[in-house]
Design a protein around this motif. Sequence first.
Motif, PDB file in Angstrom:
ATOM      1  N   GLY A   1      55.935  18.382  13.388  1.00  0.00           N
ATOM      2  CA  GLY A   1      57.272  18.846  13.030  1.00  0.00           C
ATOM      3  C   GLY A   1      57.602  20.191  13.639  1.00  0.00           C
ATOM      4  O   GLY A   1      58.717  20.403  14.134  1.00  0.00           O
ATOM      5  N   HIS A   2      56.650  21.106  13.641  1.00  0.00           N
ATOM      6  CA  HIS A   2      56.909  22.425  14.229  1.00  0.00           C
ATOM      7  C   HIS A   2      57.027  22.340  15.748  1.00  0.00           C
ATOM      8  O   HIS A   2      57.778  23.112  16.357  1.00  0.00           O
ATOM      9  CB  HIS A   2      55.809  23.397  13.804  1.00  0.00           C
ATOM     10  N   GLN A   3      56.328  21.383  16.347  1.00  0.00           N
ATOM     11  CA  GLN A   3      56.477  21.167  17.788  1.00  0.00           C
ATOM     12  C   GLN A   3      57.893  20.705  18.114  1.00  0.00           C
ATOM     13  O   GLN A   3      58.481  21.124  19.118  1.00  0.00           O
ATOM     14  CB  GLN A   3      55.461  20.119  18.252  1.00  0.00           C
ATOM     15  N   VAL A   4      58.464  19.856  17.261  1.00  0.00           N
ATOM     16  CA  VAL A   4      59.844  19.411  17.454  1.00  0.00           C
ATOM     17  C   VAL A   4      60.782  20.607  17.454  1.00  0.00           C
ATOM     18  O   VAL A   4      61.655  20.741  18.316  1.00  0.00           O
ATOM     19  CB  VAL A   4      60.252  18.405  16.362  1.00  0.00           C
ATOM     20  N   LEU A   5      60.612  21.487  16.470  1.00  0.00           N
ATOM     21  CA  LEU A   5      61.483  22.655  16.376  1.00  0.00           C
ATOM     22  C   LEU A   5      61.321  23.554  17.594  1.00  0.00           C
ATOM     23  O   LEU A   5      62.309  24.060  18.145  1.00  0.00           O
ATOM     24  CB  LEU A   5      61.171  23.433  15.098  1.00  0.00           C
ATOM     25  N   ASP A   6      60.086  23.744  18.047  1.00  0.00           N
ATOM     26  CA  ASP A   6      59.839  24.588  19.213  1.00  0.00           C
ATOM     27  C   ASP A   6      60.498  24.031  20.472  1.00  0.00           C
ATOM     28  O   ASP A   6      60.947  24.779  21.343  1.00  0.00           O
ATOM     29  CB  ASP A   6      58.331  24.740  19.460  1.00  0.00           C
ATOM     30  N   ARG A   7      60.558  22.695  20.569  1.00  0.00           N
ATOM     31  CA  ARG A   7      61.102  22.058  21.760  1.00  0.00           C
ATOM     32  C   ARG A   7      62.589  21.747  21.641  1.00  0.00           C
ATOM     33  O   ARG A   7      63.186  21.246  22.597  1.00  0.00           O
ATOM     34  CB  ARG A   7      60.351  20.743  22.039  1.00  0.00           C
ATOM     35  N   TYR A   8      63.184  22.004  20.482  1.00  0.00           N
ATOM     36  CA  TYR A   8      64.577  21.626  20.261  1.00  0.00           C
ATOM     37  C   TYR A   8      65.488  22.399  21.202  1.00  0.00           C
ATOM     38  O   TYR A   8      65.390  23.620  21.326  1.00  0.00           O
ATOM     39  CB  TYR A   8      64.974  21.910  18.821  1.00  0.00           C
ATOM     40  N   THR A   9      66.357  21.670  21.873  1.00  0.00           N
ATOM     41  CA  THR A   9      67.338  22.302  22.759  1.00  0.00           C
ATOM     42  C   THR A   9      68.716  21.761  22.435  1.00  0.00           C
ATOM     43  O   THR A   9      68.908  20.565  22.248  1.00  0.00           O
ATOM     44  CB  THR A   9      67.034  22.011  24.246  1.00  0.00           C
ATOM     45  N   ASP A  10      69.663  22.662  22.332  1.00  0.00           N
ATOM     46  CA  ASP A  10      71.051  22.281  22.097  1.00  0.00           C
ATOM     47  C   ASP A  10      71.893  23.359  22.763  1.00  0.00           C
ATOM     48  O   ASP A  10      71.628  24.550  22.588  1.00  0.00           O
ATOM     49  CB  ASP A  10      71.332  22.220  20.591  1.00  0.00           C
ATOM     50  N   PRO A  11      72.898  22.959  23.528  1.00  0.00           N
ATOM     51  CA  PRO A  11      73.677  23.978  24.234  1.00  0.00           C
ATOM     52  C   PRO A  11      74.374  24.954  23.306  1.00  0.00           C
ATOM     53  O   PRO A  11      74.718  26.055  23.708  1.00  0.00           O
ATOM     54  CB  PRO A  11      74.698  23.151  25.028  1.00  0.00           C
ATOM     55  N   SER A  12      74.587  24.559  22.039  1.00  0.00           N
ATOM     56  CA  SER A  12      75.225  25.474  21.091  1.00  0.00           C
ATOM     57  C   SER A  12      74.223  26.451  20.495  1.00  0.00           C
ATOM     58  O   SER A  12      74.603  27.448  19.884  1.00  0.00           O
ATOM     59  CB  SER A  12      75.882  24.682  19.963  1.00  0.00           C
ATOM     60  N   GLY A  13      72.923  26.153  20.649  1.00  0.00           N
ATOM     61  CA  GLY A  13      71.901  26.979  20.013  1.00  0.00           C
ATOM     62  C   GLY A  13      71.892  26.853  18.504  1.00  0.00           C
ATOM     63  O   GLY A  13      71.284  27.666  17.803  1.00  0.00           O
ATOM     64  N   HIS A  14      72.544  25.824  17.976  1.00  0.00           N
ATOM     65  CA  HIS A  14      72.739  25.691  16.524  1.00  0.00           C
ATOM     66  C   HIS A  14      71.745  24.702  15.935  1.00  0.00           C
ATOM     67  O   HIS A  14      71.727  23.539  16.305  1.00  0.00           O
ATOM     68  CB  HIS A  14      74.168  25.211  16.253  1.00  0.00           C
ATOM     69  N   TRP A  15      70.888  25.180  15.038  1.00  0.00           N
ATOM     70  CA  TRP A  15      70.002  24.317  14.252  1.00  0.00           C
ATOM     71  C   TRP A  15      70.676  24.177  12.908  1.00  0.00           C
ATOM     72  O   TRP A  15      70.677  25.092  12.091  1.00  0.00           O
ATOM     73  CB  TRP A  15      68.623  24.965  14.148  1.00  0.00           C
TER      74      TRP A  15
END
Length: 535
Positions: free
Chosen positions: A348-362
């Motif tokens: 799960g933490h690997q997912v968060l580390d790799r998360y990319t979104d052009p808005s930068g919004h989690w």
Amino acid sequence: MVATADALTASGDPERAVAVIQEQLDRLPAEASDVWRARMLTAQANALYVTDSAEDPADLSSRALELAPEGESPLRARALATHARILASWGRFDEAQTFAMDALALAERLDLNELASDAITTLGGLKKAGPKEGLRAALGDAVVRAERVGAIHAELRGRFFLGRSYEDWGEFDDAIRWFSTAIDRAEAAGIPWAPYAFESRWQQALVHFYRGEWDDVLRLIQVSDPPPPPIPRALMLPLRLHIEQARGADVEREVRALRPFWPREGSIAIHAAELEITAASRRGDPAAALAVYADAVAVLSGIWHPWFSARIRLAAAAIAAVSASMPRMSTAERSDHRAAVDRLCADGHQVLDRYTDPSGHWGPEGRAWMKRLDAETLRARWRAGGDGAPPLDVLVDTWREAAVLFDDFGHVHELAAVRVGLAGILRATGDVAGAREVGDLARATAHALGARPLLDELRAIGGAAQRSAAPDALTAREQEILALVADGRSNGEVAKQLFISTKTVSVHVSNILGKLGASGRTEAAAIARRRGLLD
């Protein structure tokens, strides 16, 4: 053939559209015109892009563009617009902008209003990289233009994207408003299962599910005229099963029947896997829960990528299933499952580390599930005992934070589930008043939803609290056995050390749990330490 494929896609059966085109492409003679191939590849890419498949639709649209005639060609405009839309959906935003601008310029020169609206909607969606207000303004303008020129598919896409923007930020009223307009426009046009029309229906139903408006969910998914195609029908089923399972029904047989749809639509895999994991947890089978998690990750890694964001949610559910069985495990079993818990938490933490979104919004959904993953992990480690058990204040604070984040997100049932978990932890750590306060909040929600499993858990917590107040004192032998149990020893290990039978140890452990009002060995140790019964 292109008209047939487009009609199949608009009717909600893009898989069949892909197959129809492929059959004709396979039959084309070698000397067939490049224009024919370009038209069919463009239609096939358009259909493939709204399905989940191991095949890359951008590869098809790129090949179509290579074959499309240069110059002032309507086919080239369509190929450009399709390629831009697909690139944007795959996160290749810079490339998408270049092709969308070319498509728009050519479509406007040729007075192709529908293709121009398609390109404008794609360009509007690319503003996701900036403030959400810019995205919404651009999409709103695209919707107005598409409606004015009769570009119904571009209009539906814009309305859906607007709904998703509000949903992603947890602004559910506005999300429902935009999804509803897409559903209404599609029904008026006679294409309720078209891309972005059905997706709007499904997302609106999901928002109602989050808000605990379950009658609205059932109203939206119970559509028979016209009957839904196979994928939409399979995608709506888990929403009904989520409600039935939350109310105590055994849905495992129905949900397992969805397995063949997993590789065809990733959202089905996510929701069905979560249902299967919960079913495995209820029958006390953590190994089955871990196997379902592994199966879902394997399928979704094949059609998307290994670090899809919903992996966090599935990992949290699987860890919860393992944690629920911890009190019944031997020392060796707890050690093995503790390693599995740590691995899933790292996933799960690997997912968060790799998360990319052009808005930068989690968004609020992601934040809530990320905290839930950590909370479930800490509870599993606490129940496993040993050196890896977390400090109690960290455990309690993390569960409190998860409750706050699910409240922010607006997921009513999951908030109640977190509060039930928190109430159990508070009771086990001696905060009876706090447990009662949190439990009362959860109980009110569970009653409103008819969520019997949550009510059963709350009754178990209350019953254990009453039993823990009993004045029964532990005998010297029970205290001796409790000390060994608190050190993580199995019944067999205790029996060998004290030179008594395993059955005798089991009887003593049962008596200890009853006297302390504990539901398991870890909880008994925590209660005993709080009362000063252990050094």
